[in-house]
Write a protein that holds these residues in place. Structure first.
Motif, mmCIF file in Angstrom:
data_model
loop_
_atom_site.group_PDB
_atom_site.id
_atom_site.type_symbol
_atom_site.label_atom_id
_atom_site.label_comp_id
_atom_site.label_asym_id
_atom_site.label_seq_id
_atom_site.Cartn_x
_atom_site.Cartn_y
_atom_site.Cartn_z
ATOM 1 N N ASN A 128 28.380 49.739 -42.305
ATOM 2 C CA ASN A 128 29.248 50.600 -41.504
ATOM 3 C C ASN A 128 30.242 51.365 -42.372
ATOM 4 O O ASN A 128 30.757 52.402 -41.957
ATOM 5 N N GLY A 129 30.506 50.872 -43.568
ATOM 6 C CA GLY A 129 31.413 51.545 -44.478
ATOM 7 C C GLY A 129 30.773 52.687 -45.256
ATOM 8 O O GLY A 129 31.457 53.454 -45.928
ATOM 9 N N LEU A 130 29.454 52.804 -45.164
ATOM 10 C CA LEU A 130 28.764 53.888 -45.865
ATOM 11 C C LEU A 130 29.014 55.220 -45.149
ATOM 12 O O LEU A 130 29.276 55.236 -43.941
ATOM 13 N N PRO A 131 28.906 56.321 -45.880
ATOM 14 C CA PRO A 131 29.032 57.631 -45.237
ATOM 15 C C PRO A 131 27.966 57.807 -44.142
ATOM 16 O O PRO A 131 26.869 57.262 -44.227
ATOM 17 N N ALA A 132 28.304 58.597 -43.124
ATOM 18 C CA ALA A 132 27.419 58.794 -41.974
ATOM 19 C C ALA A 132 26.053 59.318 -42.391
ATOM 20 O O ALA A 132 25.031 58.912 -41.825
ATOM 21 N N GLU A 133 26.011 60.188 -43.383
ATOM 22 C CA GLU A 133 24.734 60.761 -43.815
ATOM 23 C C GLU A 133 23.803 59.680 -44.356
ATOM 24 O O GLU A 133 22.598 59.678 -44.088
ATOM 25 N N ILE A 134 24.349 58.767 -45.136
ATOM 26 C CA ILE A 134 23.530 57.690 -45.712
ATOM 27 C C ILE A 134 23.075 56.741 -44.611
ATOM 28 O O ILE A 134 21.916 56.319 -44.575
ATOM 29 N N ARG A 135 23.995 56.386 -43.687
ATOM 30 C CA ARG A 135 23.600 55.509 -42.566
ATOM 31 C C ARG A 135 22.461 56.140 -41.772
ATOM 32 O O ARG A 135 21.525 55.460 -41.365
ATOM 33 N N LYS A 136 22.547 57.452 -41.568
ATOM 34 C CA LYS A 136 21.497 58.149 -40.831
ATOM 35 C C LYS A 136 20.182 58.098 -41.602
ATOM 36 O O LYS A 136 19.110 57.845 -41.023
#
Length: 73
Positions: free
Chosen positions: A43-51
């Motif tokens: 959850n701490g990763l940037p949104a782009e990487i999570r996506k």
């Protein structure tokens, strides 16, 4: 007289029967702690990487999907 010596077979079996549930509980708690730690990292990763890796966004409903047995998590 019964002693708690590992040489005495009956008390050794009794000790194992008593400690086995504690070992399972400890293992389960460790698993849950690792699971929560992993979720915090992801959850701490940037949104782009999570996506990119397919991790749900910060949507509260997504959390319910990961923990169907306890929706309050």
């Amino acid at each position: 007289m019964s002693t708690l010596s590992p040489l005495n077979g009956s008390s050794g079996g009794r000790i194992r029967r008593l400690t086995r549930p504690l070992a399972r509980l400890s293992s389960q708690l460790q698993h849950e702690w690792r699971q929560r730690r992993t979720e915090r990292v992801l959850n701490g990763l940037p949104a782009e990487i999570r996506k990119d890796i397919g991790w749900p966004t910060g949507d509260p409903l997504a959390s319910d999907l990961r923990h169907p047995e306890n929706p309050s998590r």
